[in-house]
Design an enzyme around this catalytic site. Structure first.
Site, mmCIF file in Angstrom:
data_model
loop_
_atom_site.group_PDB
_atom_site.id
_atom_site.type_symbol
_atom_site.label_atom_id
_atom_site.label_comp_id
_atom_site.label_asym_id
_atom_site.label_seq_id
_atom_site.Cartn_x
_atom_site.Cartn_y
_atom_site.Cartn_z
ATOM 1 N N ARG A 238 5.190 1.395 -11.586
ATOM 2 C CA ARG A 238 5.673 0.552 -10.490
ATOM 3 C C ARG A 238 4.610 0.560 -9.387
ATOM 4 N NH1 ARG A 238 4.686 3.990 -7.252
ATOM 5 N NH2 ARG A 238 5.687 2.704 -5.666
ATOM 6 N N GLY A 239 4.869 -0.251 -8.364
ATOM 7 C CA GLY A 239 3.860 -0.422 -7.311
ATOM 8 C C GLY A 239 3.091 -1.707 -7.611
ATOM 9 N N ARG B 102 9.294 -8.355 -13.108
ATOM 10 C CA ARG B 102 9.726 -8.083 -11.732
ATOM 11 C C ARG B 102 9.297 -9.261 -10.847
ATOM 12 N NH1 ARG B 102 8.938 -2.240 -9.425
ATOM 13 N NH2 ARG B 102 10.737 -2.932 -8.199
ATOM 14 N N GLN C 1 11.037 6.900 -4.173
ATOM 15 C CA GLN C 1 9.588 6.900 -4.439
ATOM 16 C C GLN C 1 8.818 7.760 -3.430
ATOM 17 O OE1 GLN C 1 11.507 4.182 -4.368
ATOM 18 N NE2 GLN C 1 10.784 2.561 -5.711
ATOM 19 N N ASP D 7 4.142 -5.745 -1.144
ATOM 20 C CA ASP D 7 4.345 -6.370 -2.462
ATOM 21 C C ASP D 7 3.985 -7.846 -2.456
ATOM 22 O OD1 ASP D 7 6.259 -3.909 -2.432
ATOM 23 O OD2 ASP D 7 5.825 -4.436 -4.520
ATOM 24 N N ASN E 42 7.931 -5.589 1.422
ATOM 25 C CA ASN E 42 7.641 -4.234 0.917
ATOM 26 C C ASN E 42 8.985 -3.559 0.654
ATOM 27 O OD1 ASN E 42 5.688 -2.133 0.265
ATOM 28 N ND2 ASN E 42 6.468 -1.035 2.033
HETATM 29 O O1 MRU Z 1 9.853 -0.903 -6.435
HETATM 30 P P1 MRU Z 1 8.465 -0.352 -6.359
HETATM 31 O O2 MRU Z 1 8.406 1.128 -6.451
HETATM 32 O O3 MRU Z 1 7.531 -1.045 -7.320
HETATM 33 O O4 MRU Z 1 7.984 -0.757 -4.894
HETATM 34 C C1 MRU Z 1 6.703 -0.383 -4.477
HETATM 35 C C2 MRU Z 1 6.415 -0.706 -3.069
HETATM 36 O O5 MRU Z 1 7.208 -1.278 -2.357
HETATM 37 C C3 MRU Z 1 5.032 -0.374 -2.570
HETATM 38 O O6 MRU Z 1 5.042 -0.063 -1.213
HETATM 39 C C4 MRU Z 1 4.111 -1.588 -2.788
HETATM 40 O O7 MRU Z 1 4.204 -2.041 -4.102
HETATM 41 C C5 MRU Z 1 2.701 -1.295 -2.459
HETATM 42 S S1 MRU Z 1 1.921 -0.290 -3.646
HETATM 43 C C6 MRU Z 1 0.292 -0.111 -3.245
#
Ligand code: MRU
Length: 356
Positions: A46-47, A89, A196, A237, A247
């Protein structure tokens, strides 16, 4: 970094399974595109930047293993995989940006032939991976000057090595500052409901020996009022062309709190997170996840039966709450629309509009 978030193994893609961290360190080998898509969907990886790299590698793996030898059949088969990846996603635009880069290579199969296109798709995926590493280092280089000795820095979710090809965006800024001799303390929002912050960011910071304190999300305000926090840095994001930033859910509340307390609020993100096709954050598709992530904890119900749940995975922070966006091209400030367009003009890059 002592771990690899994602690794191309030739006949598989190895990822560190982030669902089990920090308790269990387990690597997963995705041996086909569908298992890669599943890993993105169920958040084993994820991320925003990391899922872009993962999708590109998934497409490359499918291309490598496809049996089709005729260009049209190959194109149809790999296009199906591109579509599958783009359904995983909806919010992080890096995913669509990476799939789009792969599609542009795929579209040339008529000219290059199937065998060369397989090779070119693998090369493109590895390039996306390598570029992300380099971009993160540059974000760190530009952002490190924002951190002063003795600072208390708040971050939300995980925007570290685990969320990227390696190093990280928001955490990359902190790693670069640390390497430049700065001493500071990081407050880590646990980041309900998927934790996270508590599970991933805290794990990275402990390994990197950066002093850190985990807090629950509702503690940020009191720490700000006690003047323990003087800087907030988060990842992103998707960033619309007016600077509005999607985000992890909870980011918006932090930005409002930071504004109230006169604390600078920065977003760290690569330009692959910018979506200039969207006028404002209102147009960003927000992923809605299973409400059991909120009403249950590790399979046990923590809410009474019959109550409703609400589980948007992201929120949008208005650009007026953001002091600056730290990118690999430098720190972008108001007026965001004009300044963001400027960097794209220079690059003449394709503007990705991806709708989820
Ligand atoms: O749902 P996730 O864990 O994928 O969400 C991740 C985030 O919101 C992060 O802050 C974002 O992707 C930036 S990662 C460099």
């Amino acid at each position: 970094m002592k771990f690899k978030t994602i690794e191309w193994k030739g006949d598989a893609i190895r990822i560190l399974d982030q669902r089990r961290l920090p308790g269990v360190i387990r690597y997963l080998d995705c041996k086909d595109a569908s298992s890669m898509a599943k890993a993105i969907r169920n958040m084993a990886i994820r991320g925003a930047p990391a899922i872009g790299v993962a999708a590109a590698m998934g497409i490359a793996l499918a291309a490598k293993k496809a049996r089709d030898s005729k260009p049209q059949a190959f194109l149809t088969a790999i296009e199906k995989v591109c579509h599958e990846m783009s359904q995983t996603r909806p919010t992080a635009v890096n995913l669509f940006w990476a799939v789009d880069r792969m599609r542009r290579i795929l579209a040339q199969v008529g000219a290059y032939g199937v065998e060369q296109t397989r090779v070119r798709l693998v090369e493109e995926a590895l390039l996306i991976y390598k570029e992300d590493m380099e971009v993160n280092r540059k974000i760190g280089k530009h952002g490190k000057r924002l951190i002063k000795n003795g600072d208390g820095i708040l971050t939300h979710c995980n925007a570290g090595a685990l969320a990227t090809a390696g190093y990280g965006t928001a955490l990359g800024v902190m790693y670069a500052a640390r390497d430049g001799g700065k001493r500071f303390h990081v407050f880590v929002d646990e980041t309900r409901p998927m934790l996270q912050g508590c599970r991933l960011t805290a794990w990275e910071l402990v390994q990197e020996k950066i002093p850190a304190t985990v807090i629950t999300d509702n503690m940020a305000g009191v720490l700000m009022s006690q003047k323990k926090i003087n800087l907030v840095i988060v990842g992103a994001d998707r960033i619309a062309r007016n600077g509005d930033t999607a985000n992890k859910i909870g980011t918006y509340s932090l930005a409002v709190l930071a504004k109230w307390h006169n604390i600078p609020f920065y977003v760290a993100a690569p330009t692959s997170t910018l979506d200039l096709s969207l006028a404002s954050g209102q147009d960003i598709p927000i992923e809605q996840r299973d409400v059991r992530e909120v009403t249950h904890f590790r399979g046990c119900s923590i809410a009474p039966e019959g109550v409703q749940g609400f589980n948007p995975a992201f929120d949008v922070t208005l650009h007026s709450l953001i002091e600056g966006i730290i990118t690999e091209k430098g720190i972008i400030r108001e007026p965001f629309e004009k300044n963001l367009k400027k960097i794209f003009k220079k690059e003449k890059r394709l503007i990705v509009g991806a709708g989820g």
